[in-house]
Structures are given as C-alpha cells and as structure tokens.
Scaffold this active site. Structure first.
Site, short mmCIF file in Angstrom:
data_model
loop_
_atom_site.label_atom_id
_atom_site.label_comp_id
_atom_site.label_asym_id
_atom_site.label_seq_id
_atom_site.Cartn_x
_atom_site.Cartn_y
_atom_site.Cartn_z
N HIS A 43 0.84 -1.19 0.08
CA HIS A 43 0.04 0.13 -0.06
C HIS A 43 1.01 1.27 0.03
O HIS A 43 0.61 2.41 -0.59
CB HIS A 43 -0.88 0.00 1.37
N ASN A 54 28.39 -19.16 -6.80
CA ASN A 54 29.62 -20.06 -7.29
C ASN A 54 29.14 -21.37 -6.21
O ASN A 54 29.16 -22.32 -6.70
CB ASN A 54 30.86 -19.65 -7.03
N GLU A 74 -1.43 -5.02 -4.42
CA GLU A 74 -2.24 -5.00 -3.24
C GLU A 74 -3.54 -5.63 -3.26
O GLU A 74 -3.97 -6.20 -2.16
CB GLU A 74 -2.59 -3.44 -3.28
#
Length: 710
Positions: free
Chosen positions: A46, A448, A68
């Site tokens: 919001h 990695n 929302e």
C-alpha cells in the site's frame, strides 16, 4: 507540481519497501497462514502504491495496485498462498525493482507497462485464487465505474442548487482572472467513506489533473484539505484546453474515489456568489497539498503544500519528470544518539579553540605548560570526534546481504538442487563506502557455491549427506577488520583438475605443477580469464569470474583467501577494513621520501642482521620464529637509485596478506600516525600505491598497498 526534489527520498524509501516485501514474501511461503506477515506485506504494498502515485509513476502504481488487490484477498482468506502465487509475486517485485533502477538512471519510470504480469495477477484472482477471486480482481475499479454517471454529463445534483463545484466561493479578483481562461471545468470529488487517508487521496487527484491544466480555486481551501479539515468530498476549478473525459479517467485511477462530478463552468456562474460567500483561497498554479501523516506517501507526500511551477495548460501528454538525469541515493539513516555524541564533541572542540585563542590574544607571553595541556586536550577531542564520525558512517551489512535468501531460493528452483542459506552477523557494521561496493563480490561467491559447490541431490545421497545443501554467510569483526566467510557443505574444489587446466593453458609446466601446494593451485582460480565454467556439473567448475571478485575486494583494501576440503566443501574468507577514510598507519622512510603502511596489515617490526638472509629459488628470505618470510626491497619496487649500504642490520616491517607474510625492507622508521586517506584520482595508475595523505608539515606521503606489494 514538481516533485523531483523528493526523488532521493522516494528511491531510499522504495528500496526499503521492496526489501521488506521480499523478506516477508519469503516468510509467507514458509508460513502461509501467518496473518501478521500478510498484514505487513499489505502495508508495504500500500505504501509503495501511494509513493509511486505521489511521484507520478503511473505504471509502477498500477502494478503495485494489482499486487495490493492480491494481498487484500489473501488477508480476507479468499485466496490461498501457494508456490505459483509466490513466483508471480517475486516476478512483480523484480519488475518494481527494474522501475526503480530506471528512475535512478533517468528520473522517470520508463515505458514498460508489465501488462503480462498484471494479467497473471488478475488471472490468478479470477481463476485459481480460490473463492471470490474473480469478483476481487479489480476492487478499485468498481467504485470508479459508479462515478461514471457523474462524469461529463454531470450526474445527479447533491442538492437543489446543483453540484458542489458550483458553490465554490470566488472573489472578484479571481473571477476576472477566470474570464481570461479559454476553458474551465468544475469538479467535485467524492471519497469513499472507508478511506483513512483523505488528504492523500486529494493530493493524488490534484497530481493527476495537473497533467492537463492549472487548478484555479479549491473548496475547501488547500490548507484545510492538507489538514484533512473536510468531510468526504472536495471541489476545484480547472483551467485546461483538454477534453473532459480523459481528465475524469485520470481522476478515477486514484483508489478510494467513490464518484466524480464534472462539467464546464463559466466565470459568470460565480459572480453572483460574491456577496454571499467569504473570500476563498485563490489557488496558486499547481498548488497541491499532501498529508503529513500519510503512510501511503511518506516524505515525498509530506512536504508539498507550497505552490510549485505552473503546469502547462495543454499538458495532456506532459510528464513532470526530467529526462535522462541520473539519481544516486547517498543517504544514511543515523541513530539520534550518534548525532548527539557528535554534537557534544563539536562543542568541546569549540571550547578548545576558544582556549587556544584566548592564550594567543593575551599579553603575548605563552605558558608552554598550558599550551601543552591545551594541545593534549585538542588531540583527545579530535580522536573522539573521529570515532564519532566513523560511527555515523558505519552501516550494517544487512542492507547488502538481505537480498541473498531470495537469490538462493531462485537458484534452488532453477538448478533443481535443494539448498538453504544460513546467515549470521548481518548486524556487523562497515563503512558505507565499503558496503556500497560489497554486493557484487558476495553475490558472485554465493552463486558459485550454489552452482558449482553444492552437488546434485543424487550425488549428495551417494556421499551420505543430507539431500538439502547448506550455504553459509558469516560476518564478524576482528580488530580493525571485518571478516565475511562464504562457503558451503558441497564437494570442495578438485585441485587435480584445476592443476591440469593450468598446465593445459601453459600457466605452468607439468614439472612445476607437481610441486605446487594446494594454495598455489587454488590461486589459479583468481587469475584473469581462468575459468572452468564448461564443466557446469563438475565440482571444479568453481572459479568463474573469481578474478573480478578478487580485484573488487582488493580495491576496497581487503583480500580473499580460500580453504577447501574435497567432499566436505569450501570456504571463501573476505577480509575488509572497517573504514576507507581515516586509518592508523606506520610512517616509514625510503631514501628521503615518506610512505605510510596501514597498521592493520603489520604483524611486527624486526632489526635483522644481513648475515641471516637466506636464498630460496634465488629469492631472499629470512627464517623468523619457525616461519620462512620472503624479503621485499621497497626501494627496488619503487625504482629508487641504489645506494651504498654500510650497515650490518636492516629494518624489516613484517606485513600480512591473508595467510601470506612478507618482510618489507625500509630505510628508517618515523612512527605511528593517524592519517586521512586522499584519492589520487586520475594519477592512480600505480598498483603499489593506494592513496596519499597530507602530513602536519604540509608534506605529501604515499600510502602503500600491502596487498599489491606482497
């Protein structure tokens, strides 16, 4: 209204909300029924929507509005949380992050509307989202449609006297001004009774209509609207050359607007009001209020109660954002206690200054004892002031590492390798300049570990390991350094294959390769362009791009070391200085020139008889307390003219780079000094020199980079 002055605040606040959403969505995936997490997510979404609307970023506002909607339905138990929804939400977060990056680069949100993502959200609500999903797909649109009848046709009157916009009080002076305008529209906006932030909605409405023209008058006044001193409706007169329908559509994009009444008005309609109504507030061009306590629109929405530059009257396609203006947020949130301590130190500094000034302005005779005491006092204050400033500059590395759990989750799904990230020490603090540059190296080390360190589930089962791999990131402070360990419980580095690759590329001969230590073999992985990425499923694939990691960390004055055990995993240890601004250094002399060596890199200082110099592979070394330490002639490295040396001993500064020791031979020792590091800028083309400092007598001394020297 020009809101570009709030761009830095918007960037900072948005970054925080994006991270909050990411963390909480990760938590929601683990605990789908946790209402506290759902409410926190809803509040963040919001706020994001309100901030985007405040700044005029309509595409970002549209996307966050639809997010929302989903969170609202989850909160109301109409939609069940599953992995498909979490994936969609993370894609939306990525899109919002892309908007933010575009805003940083250009001060605008760009052209990407992300319609496909918005469709995914609405399809989920309408189709697979559970009960009531279809009806909830666009809750904000329904009220807007209710206001359609109050659009161009000016819907049912509020009273017998007509819509409220016809009752806007206009004084004679403003009425004359209105007569000079080509086209005027009156608007009355009705806000939903459930709205908690009326002033914020009013501000967003004003922001929307300013793209089309200039607001001439308000009712109630702009000040009353800002202070929320009105019921659930407000009116205004707009001067514009645009058609009415596009303006109404723009107003209806603001959520919690129940209906819109609008029609053409004339100045004559307000002349008869002159004797009946009090004088109104003549609206300055593009004046637009904003609430001070609106969480949906933080700092950017809190300030603009003052008039801004007039909006273009024909600006249907106008944007308020300047183009191609890069924005970089350089803010630090500081605990007020740190600022209080800083202020106290400055106060003491002023007292010390006044004391010295009064001494010099006296009879002319200076008491050396008093002067010495004042200098000691001043030295103590400046040391404390330095410590206070350093504390203000320090920020937790959490701001960098908080995004990594999401990254590992994505790699888990992409590589089909169950894995989890365990982090400790996120509250460890580093200088802001170091933290800013730390993200990429750590991200690469973690990737990695995920891609090349953690084995496949089948291989882990065969090795008797848990199917889920563990990647860890540990941070802690050690003296004047911060240590960050990144590792995994995977298969470790296959040094035999790394050695074979080095021989294949001609870096060493087969004979030399046989005598290499494990550390020397692993160091090949840090060499530029040395990569084993072709063996993607092999443990020895580790090493891709590690040269970039090494160079980035060393540019920050740090170093990287590796420990690996085949079948058990690998650990990369990154050592970084706490700060890059002010350091304790040992001042040394080479010929007649002064150099500084960071005290944190120095192990000890020795006077070594020249007769103790030994040779290993034609290189000078000394044997000190059971360790063989190579000697480094600094004068030769720095291209000084050779000099005849008749002394029998030499001064050696023993320095440490990770696990490696080196003895730097200097002519003389000057002493310890607190120095301020200055960048050499374009002159910084010598890797042995990391910067410069200005000494008390105005002389310049170069700062040696121990990592490069050793």
């Amino acid at each position: 209204m020009d809101v570009s002055q709030y761009l830095d605040i918007f960037i900072d606040e948005t970054s925080g909300h994006i991270q909050s959403l990411s963390d909480n969505i990760m938590e929601l995936e683990k605990e789908p029924d946790n209402k506290d997490v759902v409410n926190e997510i809803f509040r963040a979404a919001h706020s994001l929507k309100g901030m985007a609307g405040t700044m005029g970023f309509k595409k970002m506002q549209h996307l966050t509005h639809d997010m929302e909607n989903v969170f609202q339905e989850v909160r109301n138990d109409n939609v069940k949380v599953n992995s498909a929804l979490i994936d969609i939400l993370f894609k939306c977060l990525d899109a919002i992050e892309n908007y933010l990056e575009t805003v940083k680069a250009t001060s605008n949100e760009g052209d990407e509307d992300n319609e496909a993502l918005i469709k995914l959200l609405n399809d989920y609500l309408a189709g697979g989202g559970g009960e009531g999903g279809g009806e909830a797909a666009a809750p904000a649109e329904a009220p807007a449609e209710g206001g359609e009848s109050g659009g161009a046709a000016a819907a049912s009157d509020d009273s017998a006297d007509g819509p409220l916009y016809k009752k806007i009080p206009v004084d004679p002076e403003l009425c004359e001004k209105l007569k000079g305008e080509k086209q005027l529209y009156g608007f009355t906006i009705h806000i939903s009774k459930e709205c908690l932030l009326k002033a914020a909605r009013a501000f967003l409405v004003f922001k929307a209509v300013e793209d089309f023209g200039q607001i001439m008058a308000f009712n109630p006044s702009s000040g009353d609207i800002e202070d929320e001193k009105f019921e659930f409706d407000f009116s205004f007169i707009l001067s514009t050359e645009s058609e009415l329908d596009p303006i109404i559509e723009a107003v209806k994009t603001v959520s919690e607007i129940e209906s819109v009444e609008a029609d053409k008005v004339t100045p004559e309609m307000y002349e008869k009001k002159e004797e009946e109504a009090p004088a109104p507030e003549a609206a300055p061009a593009a004046a637009a209020p904003a609430p001070e306590a609106a969480p949906a629109a933080p700092a950017p929405a809190a300030a603009p109660a003052a008039p801004a530059a007039p909006a273009a009257k024909s600006g249907a396609g106008k944007t308020n954002q300047p183009a191609n203006k890069p924005v970089t947020s350089r803010t630090i949130r500081v605990d007020i206690e740190k600022l209080d301590a800083l202020m106290n130190q400055v106060s003491e500094l002023i007292i010390a200054k006044n004391s010295l000034a009064s001494q010099s302005n006296g009879s002319g005779e200076i008491d050396s004892q008093t002067l010495h005491e004042n200098i000691e006092y001043l030295e103590r204050i400046t040391t404390n002031l330095h410590e206070s400033v350093m504390k203000v500059r320090m920020v937790p590395i959490e701001s960098v590492v908080a995004k990594f759990p999401r990254m590992i989750r994505d790699l888990d799904r992409k590589l089909n390798k169950p894995m989890e990230l365990v982090m400790t020490g996120e509250d460890t603090e580093l200088d802001r300049t170091v933290v800013d540059q730390l993200g990429d190296p750590l991200q690469h080390l973690l990737r990695n570990s995920a891609d090349h360190g953690i084995e496949s589930p089948e291989d882990r089962r065969a090795a008797g390991k848990p199917e889920k791999g563990t990647i860890f990131l540990n941070a802690f402070q050690e003296g004047n350094n911060v240590i960050i360990e990144v590792g995994d419980d995977g298969g470790g580095i296959n040094t035999d294959k790394v050695r074979d690759k080095a021989v294949e590329r001609g870096l060493v001969t087969p004979e030399e390769a046989e005598n290499l230590t494990q550390k020397e073999i692993i160091d090949f992985l840090f060499m530029p362009s040395f990569s084993m990425a072709k063996q993607i499923t092999d443990i020895s694939g580790r090493g891709v791009g590690l040269d970039v990691v090494k160079s980035n960390i060393e540019a920050l004055g740090g170093d990287v070391t590796v420990k690996s055990v085949m079948g058990e995993g690998s650990t990369f240890t990154v050592r970084l200085p706490l700060t890059l601004a002010i350091i304790q250094a040992l001042m040394v002399e080479i010929r007649d020139e002064k150099y500084a060596i960071a005290l944190a890199s120095i192990m000890n200082i020795e006077n070594i008889p020249k007769s103790e110099i030994k040779y290993v592979e034609s290189k000078e070394v000394i044997h000190l307390r059971g360790q063989v330490i190579p000697l480094i002639h600094l004068d030769k490295l720095l291209d000084f003219e050779p000099k005849e040396d008749t002394e029998d001993t030499m001064t050696v500064v023993i320095c440490k780079k990770g696990d490696t020791l080196g003895g730097i031979i200097v002519d003389n020792l000057i002493g310890q000094l607190e120095i301020v590091i200055k960048s050499l800028g374009k002159l910084d083309n010598n890797k042995l020199i990391s910067g410069a400092t200005i000494l008390g007598d105005g002389e310049i001394a170069m700062i040696l980079d121990v990592n490069a020297v050793i």
